[in-house]
Enzyme design. Structure first.
Site, mmCIF file in Angstrom:
data_model
loop_
_atom_site.group_PDB
_atom_site.id
_atom_site.type_symbol
_atom_site.label_atom_id
_atom_site.label_comp_id
_atom_site.label_asym_id
_atom_site.label_seq_id
_atom_site.Cartn_x
_atom_site.Cartn_y
_atom_site.Cartn_z
ATOM 1 N N ASP A 1 41.877 17.677 4.147
ATOM 2 C CA ASP A 1 41.735 18.437 5.384
ATOM 3 C C ASP A 1 43.109 18.976 5.748
ATOM 4 O O ASP A 1 44.130 18.357 5.446
ATOM 5 C CB ASP A 1 41.213 17.522 6.505
ATOM 6 C CG ASP A 1 40.642 18.295 7.678
ATOM 7 O OD1 ASP A 1 39.405 18.309 7.828
ATOM 8 O OD2 ASP A 1 41.426 18.903 8.443
ATOM 9 N N LYS B 1 26.350 29.716 17.834
ATOM 10 C CA LYS B 1 27.199 30.578 17.001
ATOM 11 C C LYS B 1 26.401 31.208 15.850
ATOM 12 O O LYS B 1 26.616 32.361 15.493
ATOM 13 C CB LYS B 1 28.430 29.830 16.503
ATOM 14 C CG LYS B 1 28.295 29.115 15.191
ATOM 15 C CD LYS B 1 29.623 28.552 14.723
ATOM 16 C CE LYS B 1 29.444 27.517 13.635
ATOM 17 N NZ LYS B 1 28.896 27.948 12.381
ATOM 18 N N GLY C 1 22.583 23.946 22.774
ATOM 19 C CA GLY C 1 24.036 24.098 22.742
ATOM 20 C C GLY C 1 24.529 23.640 21.386
ATOM 21 O O GLY C 1 23.785 23.665 20.408
ATOM 22 N N ALA D 1 11.275 21.983 26.549
ATOM 23 C CA ALA D 1 11.865 22.908 27.519
ATOM 24 C C ALA D 1 12.954 22.199 28.301
ATOM 25 O O ALA D 1 12.985 20.972 28.378
ATOM 26 C CB ALA D 1 10.784 23.402 28.460
ATOM 27 N N GLU E 1 23.563 16.929 13.795
ATOM 28 C CA GLU E 1 24.536 15.955 14.272
ATOM 29 C C GLU E 1 23.787 14.774 14.862
ATOM 30 O O GLU E 1 22.762 14.940 15.514
ATOM 31 C CB GLU E 1 25.454 16.571 15.329
ATOM 32 C CG GLU E 1 26.473 17.489 14.716
ATOM 33 C CD GLU E 1 27.491 17.999 15.722
ATOM 34 O OE1 GLU E 1 27.896 17.251 16.618
ATOM 35 O OE2 GLU E 1 27.857 19.185 15.584
ATOM 36 N N CYS F 1 26.288 24.894 16.353
ATOM 37 C CA CYS F 1 25.498 25.544 15.301
ATOM 38 C C CYS F 1 24.623 26.662 15.870
ATOM 39 O O CYS F 1 24.869 27.835 15.591
ATOM 40 C CB CYS F 1 24.658 24.519 14.573
ATOM 41 S SG CYS F 1 25.678 23.263 13.793
ATOM 42 N N ASN G 1 18.184 28.234 11.218
ATOM 43 C CA ASN G 1 18.748 27.863 12.521
ATOM 44 C C ASN G 1 18.304 28.834 13.607
ATOM 45 O O ASN G 1 17.969 28.428 14.720
ATOM 46 C CB ASN G 1 20.285 27.833 12.446
ATOM 47 C CG ASN G 1 20.795 26.454 12.042
ATOM 48 O OD1 ASN G 1 20.021 25.592 11.655
ATOM 49 N ND2 ASN G 1 22.091 26.256 12.129
HETATM 50 C C1 UGA Z 1 21.187 22.196 13.954
HETATM 51 C C2 UGA Z 1 19.976 22.189 13.005
HETATM 52 O O1 UGA Z 1 18.895 21.445 13.595
HETATM 53 C C3 UGA Z 1 20.348 21.589 11.649
HETATM 54 O O2 UGA Z 1 19.230 21.683 10.757
HETATM 55 C C4 UGA Z 1 21.536 22.370 11.078
HETATM 56 O O3 UGA Z 1 21.932 21.885 9.810
HETATM 57 C C5 UGA Z 1 22.697 22.269 12.052
HETATM 58 O O4 UGA Z 1 22.298 22.843 13.305
HETATM 59 C C6 UGA Z 1 23.864 23.035 11.475
HETATM 60 O O5 UGA Z 1 23.785 24.251 11.348
HETATM 61 O O6 UGA Z 1 24.835 22.408 11.042
HETATM 62 P P1 UGA Z 1 22.346 20.413 15.572
HETATM 63 O O7 UGA Z 1 23.166 21.543 16.077
HETATM 64 O O8 UGA Z 1 23.025 19.152 15.202
HETATM 65 O O9 UGA Z 1 21.516 20.850 14.261
HETATM 66 O O10 UGA Z 1 21.328 20.050 16.728
HETATM 67 P P2 UGA Z 1 19.759 20.125 16.996
HETATM 68 O O11 UGA Z 1 19.177 18.774 16.913
HETATM 69 O O12 UGA Z 1 19.122 21.167 16.170
HETATM 70 O O13 UGA Z 1 19.750 20.575 18.535
HETATM 71 C C7 UGA Z 1 20.385 21.776 18.955
HETATM 72 C C8 UGA Z 1 20.267 21.975 20.451
HETATM 73 O O14 UGA Z 1 18.934 22.308 20.815
HETATM 74 C C9 UGA Z 1 20.634 20.759 21.314
HETATM 75 O O15 UGA Z 1 21.426 21.213 22.403
HETATM 76 C C10 UGA Z 1 19.302 20.232 21.814
HETATM 77 O O16 UGA Z 1 19.406 19.562 23.056
HETATM 78 C C11 UGA Z 1 18.516 21.535 21.924
HETATM 79 N N1 UGA Z 1 17.049 21.361 21.831
HETATM 80 C C12 UGA Z 1 16.485 20.867 20.695
HETATM 81 C C13 UGA Z 1 16.238 21.758 22.885
HETATM 82 O O17 UGA Z 1 16.724 22.244 23.926
HETATM 83 N N2 UGA Z 1 14.887 21.633 22.762
HETATM 84 C C14 UGA Z 1 14.306 21.131 21.646
HETATM 85 O O18 UGA Z 1 13.073 21.048 21.604
HETATM 86 C C15 UGA Z 1 15.126 20.727 20.580
#
Ligand code: UGA
Length: 448
Positions: A30, A281, A275, A270, A155, A278, A226
């Protein structure tokens, strides 16, 4: 196989650790020398469930090592995973300067042919540019081959996702690269590893498909996946707004919709919206990529707009309930962008906090993992490890992250220390009737 991982963020470290657990010899590097020093000293610089266990086991087995010398790491591996950041630029497009920098390093330091694998999320056609850069900077030498192997790691459950993927996607230009990547992933595909998540007793789910595509398809699969998930969340949020106006219940609606397997129940919660580093952006980068080739990705622009409005909608609910916000003590429960992570990047809670502070509220925040990071950004707020302390004397409890600890909070106890029994729930964690029975004013999303 000998593997190098460049970039020790959550993608790089999880990839390195899991591939070492699967039997490969891994070296990680890194640009941040402090991070490498911590790793060498046995510390894990990020909070990711199970990661400490596998890093320790792989370290003890001599399967993983760390170096701040990128050249050493590059020369070690037969294949090199690029796991560096691709943050958004001011116009929303992805900043690929870290990838470019690594390409120059690889070209300068490699002494033998390498398979260079992009794992960072990148716009389609980055692989072509990467190949061009490697060839140009090595003056045509060293026989670099490029592949794309997007990650689908959430994450908080990244280790589980790595060991139990739905699919492993590899974008390649030739059969040899596909075979090499298959060899790298063979232990994962055949489940030949000690699973730290299920302690050796993994559920008998279907094994992952190994999909070989072109490099551009692989790159596109990541952004399209995504963006689709983000779109699904925004759709549920738009339905939730409608439910409020029409007296329906968003949970009843999304649950029934989701039972249709073509729709599915996941990512339909809902609330405050998405946020993290991932979705916000990636959706922007996908819109921006589409624009460069003359495609107006309007549907994604709308999803992004709906998501931004979630904060306004939440703060409207807070203002309506409190009448005057200035001078009120508000408790924010949850700062991380979602549960089980300490990551606060693009976390809706932070924007809520910023705007409440601007309005003159006395903000008391808590979070099981993200406090230290948030403290640095908001010196004017108060931070508590114990949620009941954050709630002491509060005129309102604002739920911003879906932590299990908050789902299980003893509201009877909390109600006794609060100045006003008001909850504004940005994650629909509770059953409205139950809290009202306990004498709370309870406001949530899409439910009366
Ligand atoms: C996301 C994708 O789910 C992964 O598959 C992907 O590999 C990753 O991005 C990446 O590009 O590295 P992540 O950002 O860790 O993963 O989080 P998520 O679990 O997907 O949640 C994202 C956001 O959506 C969170 O803020 C969560 O609170 C929100 N969310 C999720 C909702 O508001 N409603 C939902 O029903 C589900």
């Amino acid at each position: 196989m000998r593997l190098s991982v460049i970039g020790c963020g959550y993608v790089g470290l999880v990839t390195g650790a899991c591939l070492a657990e699967a039997g490969h010899e891994v070296i990680c590097t890194d640009i941040d020398a402090d991070r490498i020093a911590k790793l060498k000293a046995g510390q894990v610089p990020i909070y990711e469930h199970h990661l400490d266990k596998i890093l320790t086991a792989a370290g003890n087995a001599g399967k993983i090592s760390y170096t701040a010398d990128a050249g050493e790491a590059i020369r070690f591996g037969e294949a090199i995973f690029i796991c560096v950041g691709t943050p958004p630029r001011h116009d929303g497009s992805a900043d690929l300067s870290a990838i470019d920098h690594v390409a120059q390093q690889i070209a300068a330091e490699a002494r033998s042919p390498k398979l260079v694998i992009e794992k960072s999320t990148v716009p389609a056609r980055t692989g072509i540019e990467l190949q061009r850069a490697l060839t140009a900077y090595s003056r045509g030498g060293n026989g670099f081959r490029v592949a794309s192997n997007p990650e689908f790691l959430r994450e908080g459950t990244a280790v589980e996702d790595f060991f139990h993927p739905d699919r492993v996607v590899v974008g390649v230009e030739d059969q040899a690269a596909a075979e090499q990547l298959h060899e790298i992933y063979r232990p994962i595909l055949e489940r030949r590893f000690t699973c730290p998540v299920h302690t050796g007793k993994c559920p008998d789910t279907q094994k992952a498909e190994f999909l070989v595509t072109t490099i551009s398809s692989a790159e596109l699969i990541k952004h399209a996946s995504n963006s689709f998930l983000a779109l699904k969340i925004s759709y549920a949020n738009a339905v939730s707004d409608l439910c409020e106006k029409l007296g329906a219940n968003v949970e009843e609606v999304t649950h029934a919709m989701g039972l249709d397997p073509r729709i599915g129940t996941q990512f339909m919660r809902a609330g405050l919206g998405f946020g993290g580093f991932c979705f916000p952006k990636d959706i922007q980068a996908f819109i921006s990529l589409a624009a460069t080739v003359g495609v107006d990705f309007e549907i994604l622009k709308a999803a992004e707009r709906v998501n931004k409005q979630r904060i306004d909608r939440f703060l409207e609910k807070v203002s309506k309930a409190l009448w005057v916000v200035k001078g009120k003590r508000v408790a924010i429960l949850g700062l991380a962008f979602k549960a089980n992570t300490d990551d606060i990047r693009f976390a809706p809670a932070l924007e809520v906090m910023r705007r409440l502070l601007e309005e003159g509220a006395d903000v008391h925040a808590c979070d099981p993992e993200a406090l230290e990071k948030a403290k640095k950004q908001f010196p004017q707020a108060h931070f508590h490890e114990d949620p009941y302390q954050a709630l002491q004397g509060a005129h309102a409890a604002l739920i911003c992250t879906e932590w299990d600890q908050y789902k299980k909070l003893d509201w009877e106890k909390a109600g006794k220390v609060m100045a006003r029994k008001l909850i504004v729930d940005g994650r629909n964690l509770y059953t409205p009737a139950k809290l009202r029975e306990q004498g709370f004013e309870y406001v949530s999303f899409g439910r009366e």
